[in-house]
Scaffold this active site. Structure first.
Site, PDB file in Angstrom:
ATOM      1  CD  GLU A   1      49.724  44.898  55.410  1.00  0.00           C
ATOM      2  OE1 GLU A   1      48.597  44.466  55.147  1.00  0.00           O
ATOM      3  OE2 GLU A   1      50.614  44.198  55.910  1.00  0.00           O
TER       4      GLU A   1
ATOM      5  CG  ASP B   1      53.584  44.689  57.079  1.00  0.00           C
ATOM      6  OD1 ASP B   1      52.855  43.805  57.564  1.00  0.00           O
ATOM      7  OD2 ASP B   1      53.445  45.138  55.927  1.00  0.00           O
TER       8      ASP B   1
ATOM      9  CB  SER C   1      49.095  41.287  56.581  1.00  0.00           C
ATOM     10  OG  SER C   1      48.888  41.848  55.345  1.00  0.00           O
TER      11      SER C   1
ATOM     12  N   GLY D   1      52.209  16.476  56.596  1.00  0.00           N
ATOM     13  CA  GLY D   1      53.083  16.866  55.484  1.00  0.00           C
ATOM     14  C   GLY D   1      52.619  18.181  54.879  1.00  0.00           C
TER      15      GLY D   1
END
Ligand SMILES: *[C@@H]1O[C@H](CO)[C@@H](O)[C@H](O)[C@H]1NC(C)=O
Ligand SMILES: *[C@@H]1O[C@H](CO)[C@@H](O)[C@H](O)[C@H]1NC(C)=O
Ligand SMILES: *[C@@H]1O[C@H](CO)[C@@H](O)[C@H](O)[C@H]1NC(C)=O
Ligand SMILES: *[C@@H]1O[C@H](CO)[C@@H](O)[C@H](O)[C@H]1NC(C)=O
Ligand SMILES: *[C@@H]1O[C@H](CO)[C@@H](O)[C@H](O)[C@H]1NC(C)=O
Ligand SMILES: *[C@@H]1O[C@H](CO)[C@@H](O)[C@H](O)[C@H]1NC(C)=O
Length: 641
Positions: A292, A296, A558, A618
């Site tokens: 993770e 990131d 993530s 939309g």
């Protein structure tokens, strides 16, 4: 009916035993919905047992908070971009003197001596140690031992509690009372086999920029954003991690192999340790929890460099593994939010010094203020709306609003399990039953996530490329996987707690009018009055990531959240370059300009034995408004004051 009679009877017997005559009768304040999934009610608590009692005081002006946030974030407002200082926020929302007075008077009149009572720094909480007998009297309730069916742990809790009528208006909630679930924030990285393929030696990249891995060249082409320009201080992007550690030796490998222009190999984030958070560490990668953080940090760096990354490592990894939500991070950013000492909600938030019997636990006090705020904060973790008390979520949601007031864009991943919820704390890929309790994979009611249900957060869903180049466009991510824990679809749906924010009314109305699936109100909130999420989307599959020295194609919302957050940081960079401030709370602007997004109309987010929702023309509760087109967003953001 039977229930309210029970409360009244308790209340009157409690009132007669008070030391001093008390004023008004008790009224029901909070009640748990049904029986908690993983807890068994055992025996009554011992009257003499001492509890750390905390009373959350109602904040002044909180009823105006929504107006304040739109004043600074609605593009049609004359005060757009005129963000508040931390002091203005603290002073505006500090509980009124009358609130403190009323609660203190009630406690003292009820026999809790004044010297036993203290107020938190921000005067938001009243705290004292009281016996079970005192608490039962004050809150007209009964404390019972609850036992966790798996780990055998015991907690004290009540099924519901009441407050005197004249006091209730001054109180948000009392703890410990109905709270039982402490959940670990769950990273929205998809570890399913299909979604995270190891790419041997990074050698098979192919000739197309989006060939076998999504690289920065691919993202630039897809979302039409430029290379970052300035290294100016003050526009660092904030990334928050809970017990996932960054393995620093991966960074230079990633920079060398996957960034253009190449980021200098010695580039590192500014590490901010909160409540004992550990930073880069050879030992900790062995826990397998670092993908993770790698994803990131690497994905934002490749977008925003030469601007910097501020890396908030939250929690000591001991406490956070057992319980905890996002409050300890908020405590560190905002001193006035903190409780007097320890966590915000015993049993729900981690307490510091860490009470766990573990030498690695952080022994310092809870960090209260002192962590710098960032213009953009990206978080790839989430929890389950149905598993946390309502008042608790409202209070935290208001805190995200306050960050928006101060010019911070708060961006969260929308979740990786479509309309269901990922495994978390004993809830296997949860759906809800008709009472909104957790059941199992057979549950039928959609289970929205927290805190993306909060209207003051920008929630990011996931897409994938239709082909292997940018020309063929994107669709909602779809990885059926071998079991619910491996399946991966963009998190989305409608909150059962938070109402429809005005900025979203026409977008959500359009979706429900034309494309609402016909599952009925027992499956999701069809009222048209509920907050819908996600707000936007970005690529969330096969994103090039180096972890533990190898290259992976990593998937998950993530990945989508930091990609979107990186693009917002570039928009802020352009605004700052012409002397304007950061954008702050984004949603009112984003929904005003849907044409600045690539509308995603293919795919869905199945779960809870249904096909979920469809991606439609939309806004839709799968990919929101769509994925960003920087070239279209830039003039909009530059024009705004
Ligand atoms: C980085 O690129 C080099 C040269 O192409 C290659 O040998 C190496 O395996 C790559 N490393 C990773 C982790 O992908
Ligand atoms: C690495 O981890 C160990 C044990 O988890 C800890 O004692 C040490 O302080 C950590 N080192 C760094 C640089 O964070
Ligand atoms: C990290 O890589 C090393 C060798 O390169 C390996 O021994 C170790 O098991 C890996 N750790 C994890 C958690 O995959
Ligand atoms: C869930 O459904 C499966 C398959 O229909 C069944 O075998 C299982 O017993 C069910 N579980 C519960 C708790 O109802
Ligand atoms: C890209 O996709 C097309 C059609 O799906 C396929 O024919 C082609 O071989 C692919 N190219 C690469 C380099 O993977
Ligand atoms: C649906 O949302 C509205 C607005 O928040 C709320 O008043 C209503 O109680 C919700 N319905 C259900 C069944 O949760």
């Amino acid at each position: 009916m039977r229930f309210s009679a029970f409360v009244v009877a308790l209340a009157s017997s409690a009132t007669t035993s008070l030391a001093a005559p008390s004023s008004s009768k008790h009224v029901l304040h909070e009640k748990r919905d049904g029986k908690p999934h993983m807890w068994e009610k055992r025996d009554r608590a011992t009257p003499s047992q001492v509890l750390p009692i905390r009373i959350g005081l109602r904040q002044r002006n909180i009823e105006n908070a929504e107006r304040y946030i739109y004043e600074v974030s609605d593009p049609t407002s004359s005060k757009f971009g005129k963000h508040w200082t931390a002091e203005e926020v603290a002073n505006t929302f500090a509980p009124a003197p009358a609130t403190k007075k009323a609660v203190l008077k009630w406690l003292v009149d009820s026999g809790i001596e004044r010297p036993r009572i203290s107020l938190s720094k921000g005067h938001n909480w009243v705290e004292f140690d009281g016996t079970v007998e005192e608490a039962e009297r004050l809150f007209a309730t009964e404390y019972w031992h609850y036992q966790h069916v798996e780990n055998g742990g015991l907690r004290l809790a009540v099924d519901e509690y009441s407050l005197p009528e004249h006091v209730q208006q001054h109180v948000d909630f009392v703890m410990p009372t109905v709270q039982l679930d402490g959940l670990k924030p769950i990273a929205n990285t998809n570890h399913g086999r299909d979604a995270m393929a190891i790419i041997p030696g990074g050698a098979s990249l192919g000739s197309l920029p989006c060939g076998s891995l999504i690289t920065i060249e691919c993202l630039r082409k897809l979302y039409k954003f430029p290379v970052g320009k300035t290294a100016a201080k003050g526009n660092e992007i904030g990334i928050a991690e809970w017990a996932d550690y960054l393995y620093e030796p991966d960074l230079p490998i990633f920079f060398k192999n996957f960034t253009t222009p190449q980021i200098p190999l010695d580039t590192k984030p500014e590490f901010i340790s909160i409540d004992g958070g550990l930073t880069a560490n050879l030992t900790t990668i062995a826990t397998g929890s670092g993908v993770e953080a790698a994803l990131d940090v690497q994905s934002v760096y490749s977008i925003i460099h030469p601007q910097g990354v501020r890396y908030y490592q939250v929690g000591d990894g001991i406490n956070v593994d057992s319980v905890g939500t996002f409050n300890i991070f908020l405590d560190a950013l905002d001193e006035s939010y903190c409780t007097y000492e320890g966590g915000d909600q015993p049993y729900v938030d981690p307490a510091y010094p860490d009470p766990n019997d573990n030498e690695l636990g952080f022994q310092g006090p809870l960090q209260c203020g002192g962590a710098p705020k960032s213009n953009v904060i990206s978080v790839s973790y989430g929890q389950i709306e149905g598993a946390l008390p309502y008042f608790y979520q409202v209070r935290q949601c208001n805190e995200w609003l306050k960050l928006g007031l101060q010019g911070v864009s708060v961006i969260y991943a929308s979740g990786d399990s479509g309309v269901a919820n990922r495994y978390n704390s004993g809830y296997p890929n949860s759906c809800l039953n008709s009472e909104q309790q957790f059941v199992d994979n057979n549950g039928t009611r959609f289970s929205p996530s927290f805190p993306v249900n909060c209207p003051y957060i920008t929630s990011v869903g996931a897409t994938t490329l239709i082909g292997n180049d940018t020309e063929s466009g994107e669709q909602a991510v779809s990885r059926p996987g071998t079991g619910p824990a491996n399946a991966y679809y963009s998190g989305g749906g409608f909150s059962n707690y938070f109402p429809l924010p005005s900025y979203q009314a026409s977008a959500v109305g359009h979706f429900l009018k034309h494309y609402a699936p016909n599952y009925g109100p027992n499956v999701y909130n069809t009222s048209g009055k509920a907050r819908g999420f996600p707000d936007v989307a970005a690529i969330g599959l096969n994103v090039a990531t180096v972890w533990n020295g190898s290259t992976y194609g990593v998937g998950g919302t993530s990945a989508s959240a930091p990609i979107f957050a990186g693009i917002v940081t570039l928009l802020n960079e352009a605004r700052i370059a012409i002397g304007k401030g950061p954008i702050g709370f984004l949603n009112p602007t984003l929904y005003k300009y849907p044409e600045a997004f690539n509308d995603i109309t293919i795919g869905n987010n199945p779960g809870c034995e249904t096909g979920g929702f469809n991606a439609t023309p939309g806004w839709d509760p799968v990919t929101g408004l769509g994925t960003p087109n920087f070239e279209k967003l830039l003039p909009i953001f530059l024009r705004l004051p």
